[in-house]
Design an enzyme around this catalytic site. Structure first.
Site, PDB file in Angstrom:
ATOM      1  N   ASP A  74       0.792  -1.018  -0.010  1.00  0.00           N
ATOM      2  CA  ASP A  74      -0.079  -0.096  -0.179  1.00  0.00           C
ATOM      3  C   ASP A  74       1.020   1.359   0.011  1.00  0.00           C
ATOM      4  OD1 ASP A  74       0.692  -0.541   2.546  1.00  0.00           O
ATOM      5  OD2 ASP A  74      -0.916   0.671   3.523  1.00  0.00           O
ATOM      6  N   GLU A 140      -0.196  -0.744   6.012  1.00  0.00           N
ATOM      7  CA  GLU A 140       1.132  -0.093   6.685  1.00  0.00           C
ATOM      8  C   GLU A 140       0.915   1.247   6.992  1.00  0.00           C
ATOM      9  OE1 GLU A 140       5.060   1.192   7.892  1.00  0.00           O
ATOM     10  OE2 GLU A 140       3.793   1.800   6.186  1.00  0.00           O
ATOM     11  N   GLU A 141       0.427   2.019   5.671  1.00  0.00           N
ATOM     12  CA  GLU A 141       0.436   3.596   5.756  1.00  0.00           C
ATOM     13  C   GLU A 141      -0.887   3.728   6.247  1.00  0.00           C
ATOM     14  OE1 GLU A 141       2.872   5.113   5.039  1.00  0.00           O
ATOM     15  OE2 GLU A 141       3.974   4.293   3.213  1.00  0.00           O
ATOM     16  N   GLU A 169      11.741  -1.389   4.168  1.00  0.00           N
ATOM     17  CA  GLU A 169      11.349   0.161   4.270  1.00  0.00           C
ATOM     18  C   GLU A 169      12.619   0.945   3.927  1.00  0.00           C
ATOM     19  OE1 GLU A 169       8.797   1.625   4.736  1.00  0.00           O
ATOM     20  OE2 GLU A 169       7.470   0.165   5.993  1.00  0.00           O
TER      21      GLU A 169
HETATM   22 ZN    ZN Z   1       6.815   2.089   4.179  1.00  0.00          ZN
END
Ligand code: ZN
Length: 387
Positions: A74, A140-141, A169
């Site tokens: 995402d 995640e976001e 990341e």
């Molecule tokens: Zn990220």
């Protein structure tokens, strides 16, 4: 059969997967991984009041050691699309730079993880010496309640056991090879609420102004450092983010004042020790005046993956592939590593983070090739000489 990381990254960028939309990104990974012999699971998690989110877990091999690559497909919204030099979901490549939302955070790294793993498998007869997995979330976001936390729990319930994890990341401030994250600070939010007695501003003796008290408490809380830092962490820090009275008049002493704050804390503290410390500092200056601190629940505890053989192996592989000895850092915000650390040691290494969450997010195609080479080296070393 091996895949080209640049082509795969471009294809992923063309999937508009703004949280919580899947956008075709997980479908693309499922197809690529299935063709390479992985057993792939698509799992959707729900939570009252939050959007359903799709996630993916894929594994090849049954033996140990078990290395898992983690990430998220995402992305944050693109913002004003007119301001992008190249459309955010077109996957344009110009002058050897790939543009698009998620280029570095973190579809680019996922493409590199896949490319490296498939290349490693092809060089080893299609099977790893142990097991390789992908733990990919679509949450995640966003609020991150239907993502990695639940996917880890789901995997554990199936009997999955991980030995080590690499989270892709974006970790490098300027150039690939600058920095590996071996831990993250914790994060804790609180609100200081001071009550008083309202009254006419011309008769302060008949009132009890909470603004005077909140200013004194805030000053006391901020006066001294929370600690001096530790071997792997910067000093903890408290920042007030808002001070609110909400008084629309000019002649009334208000009955209440509030101040919100966030603490980023290192391994000198726990959530409990911080709450006690802040409470003691406040009490020392409140002189019995009424106040309280409302702490928000936090799932962001501090953690450190100790610099032992796994961390050294990753760091050496990066140095070999990029010519840079990465700094072992715990800086920055939180990440899903804070959940993974409860299951196995985790380190984070990905692309350059300079353009993440910005207009014109982009990655040099050379960085995608180089990161694939880093992950490829890690795989070879991991399975030839497990840490
Ligand atoms: Zn990220």
């Amino acid at each position: 059969m091996p895949v080209d990381p640049v082509t795969l990254a471009r294809d992923l960028l063309r999937c508009a997967s703004v949280t919580p939309a899947e956008g075709g990104a997980l479908a693309l990974l499922e197809k690529t991984l299935s063709e390479a012999g992985f057993s792939v699971h698509r799992v959707t998690f729900s939570e009252p009041g939050a959007d359903d989110v799709e996630n993916l877990y894929a594994r090849i091999g049954t033996a140990g050691p078990h290395l898992v690559f983690a990430g998220h497909t995402d992305v944050v919204p693109p913002g004003d699309e007119e301001r992008w030099r190249h459309p955010p979901f077109a996957g344009d490549i110009a002058d050897d730079v790939l543009f698009g939302r998620g280029a570095v955070d973190m579809k680019g790294a996922i493409a590199c993880e896949l490319a490296a793993v498939l290349d490693h498998l092809a060089a080893n007869g299609g099977k790893p010496k142990g097991s390789i997995s992908f733990l990919i979330t679509g949450d995640e976001e966003g609020v991150a309640v239907n993502g990695t936390v639940k996917l880890l729990r789901w995997a554990a319930a199936r009997g999955e056991k991980f030995d080590h994890c690499i989270l892709g990341e974006p970790t490098n401030p300027k150039e690939l090879g600058d920095m590996v994250k071996i831990g993250r600070r914790g994060s804790l939010n609180g609100t200081l609420i001071v009550t008083g007695t309202e009254g006419h501003v011309a008769y302060p003796a008949l009132a009890d102004n909470p603004v005077r008290r909140i200013v004194a408490i805030m000053a006391a809380v901020m006066a001294e450092p929370l600690d001096a830092g530790s071997a792997h962490f910067d000093p903890s820090n408290l920042e007030f983010t808002s001070v609110d009275v909400g008084n629309k008049t000019v002649n009334v002493i208000p009955p209440e004042a509030r101040a919100r704050f966030n603490i980023r804390f290192n391994d000198c503290h726990t959530q409990g020790s911080l709450k006690a410390l802040i409470g003691a500092r406040a009490h020392a200056v409140a002189q019995g005046g009424p106040f309280r601190i409302a702490w928000e629940p936090s799932n962001a505890d501090v953690f450190l993956t100790k610099p032992r053989p796994f961390v050294h192996m990753v760091s050496d592989a990066i140095a070999d592939a990029t010519g840079r000895k990465p700094e072992l850092s715990t800086s920055g915000g939180t990440s899903d590593a804070r959940f993974i650390k409860d299951y196995c040691p985790v380190v984070e290494f990905g692309l350059v983070n300079a353009t993440m969450h910005k207009i014109d997010e982009c990655v040099a195609t050379a960085d995608l090739v180089a990161l694939t080479a880093v992950y490829r080296r890690i795989l070879d070393r991991y399975f030839n000489n497990p840490p």
